[in-house]
Design an enzyme around this catalytic site. Structure first.
Site, mmCIF file in Angstrom:
data_model
loop_
_atom_site.group_PDB
_atom_site.id
_atom_site.type_symbol
_atom_site.label_atom_id
_atom_site.label_comp_id
_atom_site.label_asym_id
_atom_site.label_seq_id
_atom_site.Cartn_x
_atom_site.Cartn_y
_atom_site.Cartn_z
ATOM 1 N N GLY A 1 0.828 -1.191 0.000
ATOM 2 C CA GLY A 1 0.000 0.000 0.000
ATOM 3 C C GLY A 1 0.864 1.242 0.000
ATOM 4 O O GLY A 1 2.058 1.174 0.335
ATOM 5 N N GLN B 1 3.230 9.893 1.201
ATOM 6 C CA GLN B 1 4.502 9.160 1.192
ATOM 7 C C GLN B 1 5.364 9.475 -0.023
ATOM 8 O O GLN B 1 6.549 9.161 -0.032
ATOM 9 C CB GLN B 1 4.245 7.646 1.258
ATOM 10 C CG GLN B 1 3.670 7.209 2.594
ATOM 11 C CD GLN B 1 3.508 5.702 2.632
ATOM 12 O OE1 GLN B 1 2.504 5.184 2.166
ATOM 13 N NE2 GLN B 1 4.492 5.000 3.167
ATOM 14 N N CYS C 1 6.292 -0.173 7.207
ATOM 15 C CA CYS C 1 5.893 0.979 6.395
ATOM 16 C C CYS C 1 7.049 1.364 5.487
ATOM 17 O O CYS C 1 8.193 1.410 5.938
ATOM 18 C CB CYS C 1 5.541 2.140 7.325
ATOM 19 S SG CYS C 1 5.065 3.636 6.467
ATOM 20 N N LEU C 2 6.744 1.646 4.224
ATOM 21 C CA LEU C 2 7.801 2.034 3.284
ATOM 22 C C LEU C 2 8.486 3.330 3.715
ATOM 23 O O LEU C 2 9.618 3.585 3.330
ATOM 24 C CB LEU C 2 7.222 2.194 1.870
ATOM 25 C CG LEU C 2 6.700 0.908 1.217
ATOM 26 C CD1 LEU C 2 6.081 1.229 -0.138
ATOM 27 C CD2 LEU C 2 7.798 -0.131 1.075
ATOM 28 N N HIS D 1 -3.981 1.221 7.740
ATOM 29 C CA HIS D 1 -2.634 1.802 7.761
ATOM 30 C C HIS D 1 -2.536 2.982 6.775
ATOM 31 O O HIS D 1 -2.044 4.057 7.124
ATOM 32 C CB HIS D 1 -1.629 0.698 7.414
ATOM 33 C CG HIS D 1 -0.200 1.148 7.323
ATOM 34 N ND1 HIS D 1 0.788 0.691 8.161
ATOM 35 C CD2 HIS D 1 0.421 2.014 6.481
ATOM 36 C CE1 HIS D 1 1.944 1.264 7.845
ATOM 37 N NE2 HIS D 1 1.756 2.059 6.819
ATOM 38 N N GLU D 2 -3.024 2.780 5.550
ATOM 39 C CA GLU D 2 -2.899 3.833 4.526
ATOM 40 C C GLU D 2 -3.778 5.041 4.838
ATOM 41 O O GLU D 2 -3.369 6.183 4.626
ATOM 42 C CB GLU D 2 -3.230 3.279 3.134
ATOM 43 C CG GLU D 2 -2.320 2.153 2.644
ATOM 44 C CD GLU D 2 -0.839 2.403 2.833
ATOM 45 O OE1 GLU D 2 -0.401 3.579 2.780
ATOM 46 O OE2 GLU D 2 -0.103 1.424 3.057
ATOM 47 N N HIS E 1 -2.231 7.341 7.222
ATOM 48 C CA HIS E 1 -1.248 8.237 6.617
ATOM 49 C C HIS E 1 -1.879 9.575 6.219
ATOM 50 O O HIS E 1 -1.232 10.615 6.284
ATOM 51 C CB HIS E 1 -0.636 7.610 5.356
ATOM 52 C CG HIS E 1 0.568 6.751 5.609
ATOM 53 N ND1 HIS E 1 1.747 7.251 6.140
ATOM 54 C CD2 HIS E 1 0.797 5.436 5.380
ATOM 55 C CE1 HIS E 1 2.635 6.275 6.223
ATOM 56 N NE2 HIS E 1 2.089 5.146 5.778
HETATM 57 ZN ZN ZN Z 1 2.965 3.333 5.746
#
Ligand code: ZN
Length: 179
Positions: A46, A51, A97-98, A139-140, A143
């Protein structure tokens, strides 16, 4: 499609509530395409627009094809997504998380959620997600409100680092101890 730079912890854009999208135009389609491409090239499941430094309410989610889930492989791209229902039943699983590379930790999330939003052309969309997919949406969408999984981790002492060899080690372990 372009792979964009992924912003990491410390960049203010990750902590800023993102703006609602009002224009469903070519630029939005390009943003979504770039986000999908960036997510895949980073092996993520995701990605939220902040991000990649874009403070807009847009997310993409895609579980890997080989993942054991009925909706694995399907790409979800949601604009202005909102969780409208969440199950009382919760689940604690490790998350990463990226934007916080190589760190994982256990996060409690609703087992099922219903997400409402728009697709890239502005048409109303509704997704009922369960398990890992529900986790990815939660999670997304976090963000978009400037919330990161480390804010929700069961306890900061439970955060772990994943080494390049795939080993899970305590966060404070110095590099030398790996060898
Ligand atoms: Zn993340």
């Amino acid at each position: 499609m372009t792979v964009r730079k992924i912003y990491t912890l410390g960049e203010p854009v990750l902590r800023r509530p993102a703006k609602k999208v009002s224009q469903f135009n070519k630029a939005l389609q390009e943003l979504v395409d770039d986000m999908a491409e960036t997510m895949r090239s980073a092996d993520g499941v995701g990605l939220a627009a902040p991000q990649i430094g874009v403070s807009q309410r847009v997310i993409v989610v895609q579980l890997p094809e080989e993942y054991d889930h009925p909706l694995a492989g399907k790409l979800f791209a949601l604009v202005n997504p909102e969780i409208v229902e969440r199950s009382a039943e919760e689940e604690v699983e490790n998350e990463g998380c990226l934007s916080i590379p190589n760190i994982i930790g256990p996060v409690r999330r609703a087992l099922k959620v219903t997400v409402k939003g728009k697709d890239v052309r502005g048409r109303p969309t509704r997704v009922e997600a369960e398990g890992f997919l529900a986790r990815a949406f939660q999670h997304e969408i976090d963000h978009l409100d400037g919330i990161l999984f480390i804010d929700r981790v069961e306890s900061p002492e439970l955060l772990r680092r994943v080494t390049p060899e795939g080993e899970v080690v305590p966060l404070e372990a110095p590099e030398e101890q790996k060898a």
